[in-house]
Design an enzyme around this catalytic site. Structure first.
Site, PDB file in Angstrom:
ATOM      1  CG  ASP A  16      -2.047  -0.958   1.152  1.00  0.00           C
ATOM      2  OD1 ASP A  16      -1.765  -2.194   1.023  1.00  0.00           O
ATOM      3  OD2 ASP A  16      -3.263  -0.843   1.318  1.00  0.00           O
ATOM      4  NE  ARG A  95      -1.319   1.402  12.539  1.00  0.00           N
ATOM      5  CZ  ARG A  95      -0.518   0.756  11.932  1.00  0.00           C
ATOM      6  NH1 ARG A  95       0.645   0.797  12.277  1.00  0.00           N
ATOM      7  NH2 ARG A  95      -1.086  -0.308  11.157  1.00  0.00           N
ATOM      8  CG  ASP A 124      -4.374   1.193  12.090  1.00  0.00           C
ATOM      9  OD1 ASP A 124      -4.536   1.338  13.469  1.00  0.00           O
ATOM     10  OD2 ASP A 124      -3.971  -0.035  11.412  1.00  0.00           O
ATOM     11  CB  SER A 180      -2.077  -6.103   5.038  1.00  0.00           C
ATOM     12  OG  SER A 180      -1.925  -4.928   5.745  1.00  0.00           O
TER      13      SER A 180
END
Length: 230
Positions: A16, A95, A124, A180
């Site tokens: 990505d 994050r 996220d 992923s």
């Protein structure tokens, strides 16, 4: 063409964000790539070379594992912060730690924009963006997975893989293994492909931190832990 400005991209080197880096350049931005070291198994020098080869004007590789442990993991362990009594929240905790450094780099570079590869329907994006806005209310976030010109062009990972192939972007995924993965000091999690259906169990070869139960020995091991000085 005149640059639209500088954007600092939270870059992982995966499918990505590698495609997003090239796409942001296509849109006319100068891209600074930022890769956070939070304890994942990664060839950081290879990731740096790849980002520069894809057109990043600068690459930051920041080791933030110490603050991740001391300011995020420890408080979570002390609070017994588990989701549904079992999930360690490894991604959720990482994050804000990553985003804090993202803002710091944007300010250092005089960048108006930050960007990330979080999906437009997940948690996220919220974790990244609320952290960024809390620390720098004037920052502008470019979230490609919420922009029609991006998600209509790339409705799935297969289209991203085609784009990567066309633009000479080396990526670690294939249509057979489109995972992923999000790995850090605390955990690893996977998504995409057959894993999107909760009925499917993890295929062989997916395990990295543990053994596949099907290939593990039947004999139990005994683990003894001793404490010194309390």
């Amino acid at each position: 063409a005149q640059s639209k400005g500088t954007v600092v991209l939270a870059y992982s080197g995966g499918l990505d964000t590698s495609c997003i880096l090239v796409w942001l350049k296509e849109q006319g931005y100068d891209v600074v790539a930022y890769l956070a070291n939070i304890g994942q198994k990664e060839d950081f020098e290879a990731a740096r070379k790849k980002a520069l080869a894809l057109g990043a004007k600068k690459v930051y590789i920041e080791d933030i594992s110490k603050e991740f442990v001391e300011e995020f993991i420890w408080p979570a362990v002390q609070a017994n912060a588990l989701y549904e009594d079992r999930y360690l929240l490894g991604t959720a905790l990482a994050r804000p730690c990553i985003a804090r450094k993202l803002v710091e780099i944007a300010q250092k570079e005089g960048a108006q924009f930050v960007s990330h590869g979080a999906t437009g329907k997940g948690n996220d994006q919220v974790r990244f963006e609320l952290t960024c806005y809390a620390l720098c209310p004037n920052i502008k976030v470019i979230a490609p997975w919420r922009l029609p010109e991006f998600y209509q062009r790339f409705p799935g990972r297969r289209e991203l893989m085609d784009y990567a192939k066309k633009n000479g972007i080396p990526v670690p995924v294939t249509p057979q293994t489109p995972w992923s993965m999000d790995e850090n000091l605390m955990h690893i999690s996977y998504e995409a492909g057959i894993l999107e259906n909760p009925k499917n169990q993890a295929p062989p070869g997916l395990y990295t931190k543990t053994r596949d139960p099907a290939t593990s020995p039947d004999a139990p091991d005994v683990l003894e832990i001793k404490f010194e000085r309390g």
